[in-house]
Design a protein around this motif. Sequence first.
Motif, PDB file in Angstrom:
ATOM      1  N   LEU A  32      40.527  39.211  47.842  1.00  0.00           N
ATOM      2  CA  LEU A  32      41.816  39.114  47.174  1.00  0.00           C
ATOM      3  C   LEU A  32      41.626  39.445  45.704  1.00  0.00           C
ATOM      4  N   LEU A  33      42.313  40.485  45.247  1.00  0.00           N
ATOM      5  CA  LEU A  33      42.091  41.026  43.912  1.00  0.00           C
ATOM      6  C   LEU A  33      43.428  41.292  43.233  1.00  0.00           C
TER       7      LEU A  33
ATOM      8  N   LYS B  95      29.056  41.341  55.256  1.00  0.00           N
ATOM      9  CA  LYS B  95      28.424  41.259  53.938  1.00  0.00           C
ATOM     10  C   LYS B  95      29.380  40.604  52.945  1.00  0.00           C
ATOM     11  N   THR B  96      28.939  39.523  52.326  1.00  0.00           N
ATOM     12  CA  THR B  96      29.727  38.764  51.341  1.00  0.00           C
ATOM     13  C   THR B  96      31.088  38.382  51.930  1.00  0.00           C
ATOM     14  N   PRO B  97      31.174  37.243  52.588  1.00  0.00           N
ATOM     15  CA  PRO B  97      32.403  36.865  53.293  1.00  0.00           C
ATOM     16  C   PRO B  97      33.671  36.853  52.448  1.00  0.00           C
ATOM     17  N   MET B  98      33.602  36.405  51.171  1.00  0.00           N
ATOM     18  CA  MET B  98      34.846  36.316  50.395  1.00  0.00           C
ATOM     19  C   MET B  98      34.622  36.687  48.929  1.00  0.00           C
ATOM     20  N   LEU B  99      35.643  37.369  48.355  1.00  0.00           N
ATOM     21  CA  LEU B  99      35.698  37.684  46.927  1.00  0.00           C
ATOM     22  C   LEU B  99      37.113  37.450  46.419  1.00  0.00           C
ATOM     23  N   PHE B 100      37.225  36.692  45.326  1.00  0.00           N
ATOM     24  CA  PHE B 100      38.502  36.481  44.655  1.00  0.00           C
ATOM     25  C   PHE B 100      38.348  36.959  43.215  1.00  0.00           C
ATOM     26  N   ARG B 101      39.209  37.906  42.787  1.00  0.00           N
ATOM     27  CA  ARG B 101      39.020  38.514  41.481  1.00  0.00           C
ATOM     28  C   ARG B 101      40.351  38.689  40.755  1.00  0.00           C
ATOM     29  N   LEU B 102      40.458  38.088  39.580  1.00  0.00           N
ATOM     30  CA  LEU B 102      41.522  38.364  38.625  1.00  0.00           C
ATOM     31  C   LEU B 102      40.900  39.118  37.464  1.00  0.00           C
TER      32      LEU B 102
ATOM     33  N   GLY C 264      37.771  34.959  37.351  1.00  0.00           N
ATOM     34  CA  GLY C 264      38.772  35.556  36.492  1.00  0.00           C
ATOM     35  C   GLY C 264      38.081  36.274  35.357  1.00  0.00           C
ATOM     36  N   VAL C 265      38.771  36.397  34.222  1.00  0.00           N
ATOM     37  CA  VAL C 265      38.177  36.946  33.003  1.00  0.00           C
ATOM     38  C   VAL C 265      38.476  35.964  31.874  1.00  0.00           C
ATOM     39  N   PRO C 266      37.764  36.047  30.760  1.00  0.00           N
ATOM     40  CA  PRO C 266      37.991  35.087  29.677  1.00  0.00           C
ATOM     41  C   PRO C 266      39.466  35.015  29.274  1.00  0.00           C
ATOM     42  N   GLY C 267      40.000  33.795  29.273  1.00  0.00           N
ATOM     43  CA  GLY C 267      41.389  33.590  28.913  1.00  0.00           C
ATOM     44  C   GLY C 267      42.384  33.748  30.040  1.00  0.00           C
TER      45      GLY C 267
END
Length: 517
Positions: free
Chosen positions: A286-287, A308-315, A363-366
């Motif tokens: 989920l991105l 490979k790598t079951p889950m990724l969450f990215r903001l 996430g990313v800073p902030g």
Amino acid sequence: MKRFFLCMLTALSLRVAAADVNITAHGAVGDGQTLNTASIQKAIDACHGSGGGKVIFPKGTFLSGTVAMKDNVTLHFEKGSVLLGSTDVNDYKNLDPFTDGLGIDVGWALLVAVDAKNIGIEGRGEIDGQGSKLKAAHILTDTRSESLRWGRRPFLVRIVRCEGVKVNGITLKFASAWTSHYFQCKNVDIENVKIISHGVAHNDGIDIDGCQEVRIKNCDIESGDDALCFKTTSSKMACKNIVVTGMRLKSGHGAIKMGTESMAPFENIKISDCYIYDTNNGGIKLLTVDGAHLRNVDISNITMVNVKTPMLFRLGSRLSVFRKGKDTQQPTGTMENVTVRNVKAQASANAQLKPPSGILITGVPGHYITGLTLENIEIDLAGGGDATHARQVVPEAIDKYPEVKTFGPLVPAYGIWARHVKNLQLRNITFKLAANDLRPAFVCEDGRNVSLSNWNIPATDGAEAVIRLENVSKAVISGVKADGKFQSFVQAEGAESKDVKLQKNKAPGAVQAYVKK
């Protein structure tokens, strides 16, 4: 009574007008050699002109370039029928150009519908794009690099700004690019579709791009690229009110994915009862990286085998624009109120992160991932991490393409690694290791209101810590059972680490239960 008979006559006349049309009646030849583009289009136009109905593809192999669907027309494929894509790229049209997440101009397709209503594709036949053969012919005349020229190759099916779409029973095979792309459509039903599409790059299975009121059920997808992918290549229309169930997914990249392109929101999406196997990148990814708000997503009852790598969450903050002249760059989006529950995963030892890890959240800073809940999760992992791996620094990659390998070569937790998170709830989590791993089971960096409850952590020997918190405030760790021998059960680091509570945990092999550094 007179009015009644008039209504009956009107209904009868409409029924007679909506006649089915066989493509052979308009000159189509099913020998696999004759180019039937014009004949198939004439059949569709005739059916549409008579008020709608079914365009019949009888048994045979019908070669074609781009054909366009029309209002009130359903393409019906009889058993043994094949719509075969031409291997000449010049036989295809691009009726709705756009730019994909890699910056490539795309949109050509074999079967297209633009601004149509009440359309369908059904039956026991096949649509075959001959992707490998088309690519081989294409590269003889297109001297650009493969990273640039692939976009000229056609999608198999493109449904653009349509309402009332039904796709049932058809088999889609060997696309030259994406297999099926639905853009800004409403009221879409996709059921019992079989997709076998690999052999060239970018063979996504089903792409849902800014669509609403969508139901996808009992489909079987084997794709070279993402299997089931939700996108928003335009900021104008969200992916919204979507229900997916009963999927069987095999992917060369991500099995269930949101946000390769992510300008408009992803919201009110439920995915359940899916089997994911032999997937080379991520099971659930989920991105949101182009300004979209990803919220109110519920994923449940998922089984993964050899993933490979079951889950990724990215903001993130890539902030790309895909519709030239129609959109402008957006500020960073949000990810909130996402729940993933009841997942059993066997993670591949040969992963893009080595040694492998189960779940990445960042996430990313902030800009924090907020309100993510993972519940009833079981993951089998290879292990193998050493003490230096436990201190791996992961790049922020703020504006990069969102992918697992972006954060490689490894992350400092074997189970769950989380960064820039708020209100993170991790309940009933179980890990199993095939080999000793000196990385923590859980590492959180820059977190607020983090809760771990009822974990089962396998025995490891010699780790510095089982759980490491770096600049995390208001953390509650309760009901966690950790076997093995290690220096500390929980280790907190950084000036912002405070208000850490431990309740009813069992870590008999720990030299110290809690250490603040």
